[in-house]
Design an enzyme around this catalytic site. Structure first.
Site, PDB file in Angstrom:
ATOM      1  N   TYR A   1      54.788 -39.729  54.169  1.00 27.86           N
ATOM      2  CA  TYR A   1      55.905 -39.571  53.237  1.00 27.86           C
ATOM      3  C   TYR A   1      57.240 -39.609  53.983  1.00 27.86           C
ATOM      4  O   TYR A   1      57.428 -38.943  55.005  1.00 27.86           O
ATOM      5  CB  TYR A   1      55.789 -38.236  52.482  1.00 27.86           C
TER       6      TYR A   1
ATOM      7  N   GLY B   1      60.778 -38.620  47.009  1.00 29.43           N
ATOM      8  CA  GLY B   1      60.622 -37.954  45.733  1.00 29.43           C
ATOM      9  C   GLY B   1      59.677 -38.726  44.830  1.00 29.43           C
ATOM     10  O   GLY B   1      58.592 -39.150  45.254  1.00 29.43           O
TER      11      GLY B   1
END
Length: 524
Positions: free
Chosen positions: A51, A58
């Site tokens: 990530y 997000g």
């Protein structure tokens, strides 16, 4: 010189860097840990989905980012989130944010290149402060917007405070031959994700809240003196049977301040052993003082405890790893979660502003008691030293105190329970921590005004009674110091400049040094 990294950074350390401009030295072992952490991330992230490195952010994390775009992704994050609005935060607050972010990154779990912390330390040491705006952060995925403006400075863009004015970052960097930060892997996300805005502001709030507490104890002591209060309400014997730490600390502080006062009365001497009192049916003096005088230890005790707890929690946050994901080279893994969530700080700031609002309410009630001749039966209306009806004494400034306390009461509504989902509902529970910290700062600023008005009134009351020589040595030192900036007055003149001077004195002076006392601040 203050070493950062490899140890706990205390409130004292933090304030030394912030106010005394102590130069930062980065701990060598911590830098080595950061380097190992960076090298691990570089190796571990190869051909894996991580990530914020090769994904969007997000709710956009479902999109894979190609290898040739991953570095630009970090720049895009910084620039797109540099969207703050409202007033620029004062330079002191922006510097506090920078120190807090540096200390978090120095923990060595953020996957950054050492250039990041070295540049942050350089900016702090040269007093080059990023320009950060008040509005923007919701305190869930960290203080994204406020910290984006910090990151914007690091890459040589945006504006900075330098030499008391806002200047383009690029110009200041060129002047000192500072090289902007190069993105290596995830430096953008590492700087943005975190609670350092609310934490840096929170640390200053705790300092100023402690100062307010010390001033209101001094003011309560002098107010008890000028009205000739009895000593038993702050006695050891009365308070020890209610074993709250804060209550007993406040009582001990008042006993220390008033130890040699000639104005405080003994209940035993004046009521228990007085033949004249025994023969009266109606007593002119009150047998017990109003609550704003008699219950000082019970009112300020919880405020002491609240400040103390806030210092513990916010200092823990200052020394935490508060970005996401956590890059753990020691366990050879990367952990995704929510350490950037600001609820710890948000809740403490809300509790702190409620406590300080109550402190300002106590000050206003003591002020009202002094100004209302029907209550105190000791001073002329509004402690007017001139001609009654013709002069007005402290009447005008009372309006200011009352309106300011009323604003505090409204501002005390908690941000902690004011979560608004956003970010396509990815951030469905947010802390509003920076808002909480900034509103707390406003409540603290307001409270200095209220206490300044009370102090001005108390000094007028002392001069009406001509009793300065009977004050305790500690309260007399306060009387003497503040009379130098606020002289005794009889005739009516504008008081706003004198009020500003007394407020500034309260905000910038050490009340404990003034009274030559070593009362504890807040022990963790």
């Amino acid at each position: 010189m203050t070493e950062v990294g490899g140890r706990i950074l205390s409130l004292k350390d933090f304030l030394q860097i912030l106010f005394e401009e102590s130069e930062i030295e980065l701990n060598k072992e911590a830098l080595e840990k950061i380097d190992k952490n960076f090298e691990f991330l570089k190796q571990f992230s190869t051909e894996k989905v991580i990530y914020g490195i090769n994904t969007g952010f997000g709710p956009m994390a479902q999109y894979r980012i190609s290898d040739d775009r991953t570095l630009q992704l970090q720049y895009n994050l910084i620039r797109s989130h540099s969207s703050g609005s409202g007033k620029p935060l004062p330079p002191l607050l922006c510097k506090a944010v920078t120190i807090a972010r540096l200390n978090s990154l120095m923990q060595g779990y953020s996957g950054i290149h050492t250039e990041t912390v070295e540049l942050l330390a350089t900016l702090i040491n040269k007093n080059i402060v990023p320009c950060i705006y008040e509005h923007g952060g919701v305190g869930a995925s960290g203080d994204l917007v406020q910290l984006a403006h910090l990151a914007l400075t690091l890459i040589g863009e945006g504006e900075v405070y330098f030499e008391d004015e806002i200047q383009p970052t690029a110009e200041v960097f060129n002047r000192f031959n500072i090289q902007p930060l190069n993105i290596h892997i995830r430096e953008g996300l590492a700087v943005l994700n975190g609670t350092s805005a609310m934490t840096g502001i929170g640390m200053i709030n705790i300092l100023q809240a402690n100062k307010l507490l010390h001033w209101i104890i001094i003011l309560s002591a002098i107010t008890n003196e000028v009205v000739g209060a009895y000593s038993d309400h702050f006695s050891y014997e009365l308070n020890i049977v209610k074993p709250h730490k804060g209550q007993n600390w406040v009582a001990a502080a008042m006993r220390d301040i008033l130890s040699d006062s000639k104005l405080i009365r003994s209940r035993k001497e004046h009521l228990y052993e007085s033949d004249a009192i025994r023969q009266k049916e109606i007593f002119e003096d009150k047998v017990q003082e109003y609550y704003s005088l008699r219950c000082v230890t019970q009112i300020l005790g919880p405020i002491f405890d609240t400040i103390q707890h806030a210092e513990k929690i916010v200092t823990d946050e200052l020394n935490s790893v508060n970005d996401n994901p956590v890059v753990d080279h020691e366990n050879h893994n990367i952990f995704h979660g929510g350490n950037f969530h600001g609820d710890y700080v948000s809740l403490e700031m809300d509790k702190l502003k409620i406590a300080i609002t109550k402190l300002s309410m106590l000050s206003e009630r003591q002020l009202n008691y002094l100004l209302n001749d029907k209550l105190n039966q000791k001073f002329p209306p509004f402690v007017n030293l001139g001609v009654l009806g013709y002069n007005f004494g402290m009447q005008g400034v009372q309006f200011t105190a009352v309106s300011t306390v009323a604003e505090n009461q409204t501002l005390s509504f908690p941000m902690y329970v004011h979560s608004i989902p956003n970010n396509n509902d990815n951030q469905d529970m947010v802390s509003m921590g920076t808002n909480a910290a900034l509103i707390t700062k406003k409540v603290i600023d307001n409270s200095f005004e209220v206490l300044a008005i009370q102090m001005m009134t108390v000094l007028q009351a002392v001069d009406y009674l001509d009793c300065s020589a009977q004050l305790s040595s500690k309260t007399n030192a306060v009387y003497t110091a503040i009379r130098k900036i606020f002289p005794k007055f009889i005739n009516d003149m504008p008081r706003y400049k004198e009020l500003a001077k007394v407020k500034d004195y309260f905000e910038t002076s050490d009340p404990l040094a003034l009274i030559n006392a070593e009362l504890p601040v807040a022990n963790n």
